[in-house]
Each structure stands twice: as structure tokens, then as C-alpha cells.
Design a protein around this motif. Structure first.
Motif, short mmCIF file in Angstrom:
data_model
loop_
_atom_site.label_atom_id
_atom_site.label_comp_id
_atom_site.label_asym_id
_atom_site.label_seq_id
_atom_site.Cartn_x
_atom_site.Cartn_y
_atom_site.Cartn_z
N ASN A 81 -0.59 -10.05 5.92
CA ASN A 81 -0.31 -8.56 5.93
C ASN A 81 -1.82 -7.97 5.60
N SER A 82 -2.26 -7.08 6.37
CA SER A 82 -3.35 -6.26 6.37
C SER A 82 -3.29 -4.75 6.79
N ILE A 83 -3.96 -4.22 5.96
CA ILE A 83 -3.97 -2.64 6.09
C ILE A 83 -5.48 -2.35 5.73
N ILE A 143 -5.45 1.41 9.41
CA ILE A 143 -5.18 0.65 10.68
C ILE A 143 -4.57 -0.70 9.95
N GLY A 144 -3.48 -1.40 10.44
CA GLY A 144 -3.12 -2.81 9.93
C GLY A 144 -2.41 -3.33 10.84
N PHE A 194 -7.13 -3.91 2.36
CA PHE A 194 -6.21 -4.80 1.97
C PHE A 194 -5.80 -5.90 2.77
N ILE A 195 -6.04 -7.12 2.37
CA ILE A 195 -5.59 -8.25 3.20
C ILE A 195 -5.09 -9.25 2.32
N LYS A 219 -4.49 1.50 -4.80
CA LYS A 219 -3.30 2.01 -5.03
C LYS A 219 -2.25 2.59 -4.05
N LEU A 220 -2.90 3.17 -3.07
CA LEU A 220 -2.46 3.69 -1.66
C LEU A 220 -2.06 2.45 -0.84
N LEU A 221 -2.76 1.58 -0.63
CA LEU A 221 -2.50 0.52 0.10
C LEU A 221 -1.45 -0.38 -0.45
#
Length: 301
Positions: free
Chosen positions: A178-180, A164-165, A184-185, A4-6
Motif C-alpha cells: 500500500n503506497s500513497i 498519488i498511490g 506512505f509506503i 495523519k492525512l495519509l
């Protein structure tokens, strides 16, 4: 919390980044797994999830925007074999600011009060508080880096996640990444003016307080990895994205006594974790998800 944060960071990053030409103001989805078995048991459960995210940015000037909004999430499944379904609810308020510090650097700072439980016998002990800070460095017009930190409390104790993303979009806007990290990717490719194909990965970490009528209060912690592929279509209007996803997710939903905590969680480590799990693990499962997104474009391109 991590997933949820990402997702929140993905939504608000365009407010201070010229690379991404849109902001997703509304995201509504519903997913359902097939039969999901318990470890060392012949019993199964089905996990259904309704999720909604609303972002209401208020532009203060050309460099600064106020971030407001909320998330609401419902999960329904069995925590124990042969038990009745448990409903887990998640509500989060978003309040913060996104601002440009210089031509290259921008920052996002958000407070996140959260109510996460089965919503029975609600009290202040069901409320958690988190804080997010993320800095974006614009390498090129279509490429940037992100660095950040999330700190908050969960049912088991203090939770810290370094972030980091990177974000990249091709000059013709057909190919996007988009990656974090760590969770998340998203990679997608336009195959026509109205259709895209994509793949994504999400790392999910969250806790819910559970109030049992005839036994001790407990909480469940879920740490899962979710992989999916999707097709996206905008035939109705370019602002409304409709997605159909097929994927595979690990599931844990481990249950612990409310006073069974750890010293500190720093993704991906658990320090001083000597907890006793009260339920059998839930095995991995396939899922189907439908998703609708209302997207506001910040560029006329």
C-alpha cells in the motif's frame, strides 16, 4: 499533517475499493525514542507519542458510505535544551463521504477540522481546516491506483499536497503493498496464518501552536521521515492485530514566532520561506512502537 492525512486515506480507501478486503476501525499506538540529542548541544530529550484513530463509517447504500470519526494524539518532549517537557495535542474530526462513481472509479471527499496546540489558552486561532479529495481507479480486482489533493491551513499558512498511490494484494492475500506518495509506503508478507513481517515508511509534516506564559506565542513545525520494520500477530483473534515496530526517524520540531509565516507550501516546496528559527534542531533517533488495530473484514475470504 501529512502523516495523519495519509493514515486517514489508508483507513477509508477500502470503503470504495474492492481490492482491499478490510477496514481498520480502531488504531492505538505508543512509541518512544531513545536519547535524542539537540544539534550543537550535549543535551538530550526523549520523544514519546500516544496516537489513536477511530473510524465510524455509516453505510448509506451499496455504493455510498458516510465517513465519521476522530483522531487524538499526544506528544511529549523538550523543544529546547534544558527546558521542561512540552505536551503537544492533536484532535481531528472526520466528516465526509465515500462513493462509487462507476465500475472503475470511486471517490472519497472529507472535511477535516483540527485543533492542534499545547491546549493552553485555547482559541479559534488554534483551529485549522483541511479538505481531502481522492479518486481511486480499479485496474484489477487486486490492484488499484489513487489520485488526490489535500488543501488546508497550518500555523505557517496555506498547505497543498498532491497525492498519488497504488494498492496491490496477491491472489492468496499473503503479500500486500500500500503506497500513497509523498508520504506512505507499507509492504508486508504473511509467514504463517497469524504472523506477518512488514516494513513501512512515513513522511510526517505537522504544526502545533504553543502558548508561552512569559514570552511571545510561537508554533513548532515538524517535518520528519520515519522508517520502521514490524512483526504482526493475530493470535488472540483475527480482528485484533498486534504489532511491534522498531524504526528510525528524523526529527525537526523547529520553533517560530506565531507571525513568522511563509507564502505557500506545496509539498515538498516552501515558497517565500524567510522564517527565523528560535531553537536548535533535534537530531534523528531510533524508536520502539507498540500498536493495536481492530480490523473489520469486508470480505469473507
Amino acid at each position: 499533517m501529512q502523516n495523519k492525512l495519509l493514515s486517514l486515506l489508508f483507513l477509508i480507501s477500502p470503503l470504495v475499493s474492492n481490492s482491499q478486503e478490510y477496514v481498520d476501525l480502531l488504531n492505538v499506538s505508543y512509541s518512544k525514542t531513545g536519547d535524542t540529542s539537540f544539534e550543537n548541544s550535549a543535551e538530550n530529550t526523549i520523544i514519546s507519542i500516544f496516537d489513536s484513530k477511530v473510524l465510524l463509517p455509516i453505510v448509506l447504500n451499496e455504493k455510498t458510505a458516510l465517513i465519521t470519526g476522530f483522531d487524538f494524539n499526544i506528544k511529549k518532549f523538550q523543544l529546547f535544551p534544558n527546558s521542561s517537557d512540552t505536551n503537544l495535542y492533536y484532535t481531528r474530526i472526520k466528516l465526509g463521504i465515500a462513493t462509487e462513481h462507476s465500475e472503475k472509479w470511486s471517490g472519497t471527499y472529507v472535511l477535516l477540522p483540527i485543533l492542534s496546540s499545547d491546549y493552553k489558552k485555547l482559541s479559534t486561532e488554534d483551529i485549522y481546516l483541511g479538505a481531502l479529495a481522492v479518486w481511486t481507479y480499479k485496474k484489477r480486482k487486486n490492484f488499484n491506483y489513487k489520485f488526490g489533493l489535500y488543501v488546508g491551513n497550518e500555523a505557517y499558512g496555506l498547505y497543498v499536497t498532491p497525492l498519488i498511490g497504488a494498492y496491490y494484494i496477491s491472489p492468496n492475500s499473503k503479500f500486500e503493498i500500500n503506497s500513497i506518495f509523498p508520504g506512505f509506503i507499507d509492504v508486508n508478507l504473511g509467514i504463517s496464518n497469524k504472523t506477518k513481517l512488514g516494513i513501512d515508511y512515513k513522511g510526517n509534516s505537522e504544526t502545533f501552536k504553543i502558548h508561552n506564559d512569559d514570552s511571545q506565542t510561537t508554533y513548532t513545525e515538524n517535518n520528519s521521515l520515519e522508517f520502521s520494520s514490524y512483526i504482526q500477530n493475530t493470535s488472540l483473534t483475527k480482528n485484533l492485530l498486534l504489532r511491534l515496530k522498531i524504526g528510525f526517524a528524523t526529527n525537526t520540531y523547529d520553533v517560530y514566532a506565531v507571525n513568522d509565516k511563509i507564502n505557500l507550501a506545496i509539498t515538498p516546496f516552501r515558497i517565500g520561506d524567510n522564517r527565523t528559527k528560535l531553537n536548535p534542531s533535534i537530531n534523528s533517533s531510533a524508536f520502539l512502537k507498540v500498536e493495536a488495530i481492530y480490523r473489520f473484514y469486508t470480505s469473507s475470504k
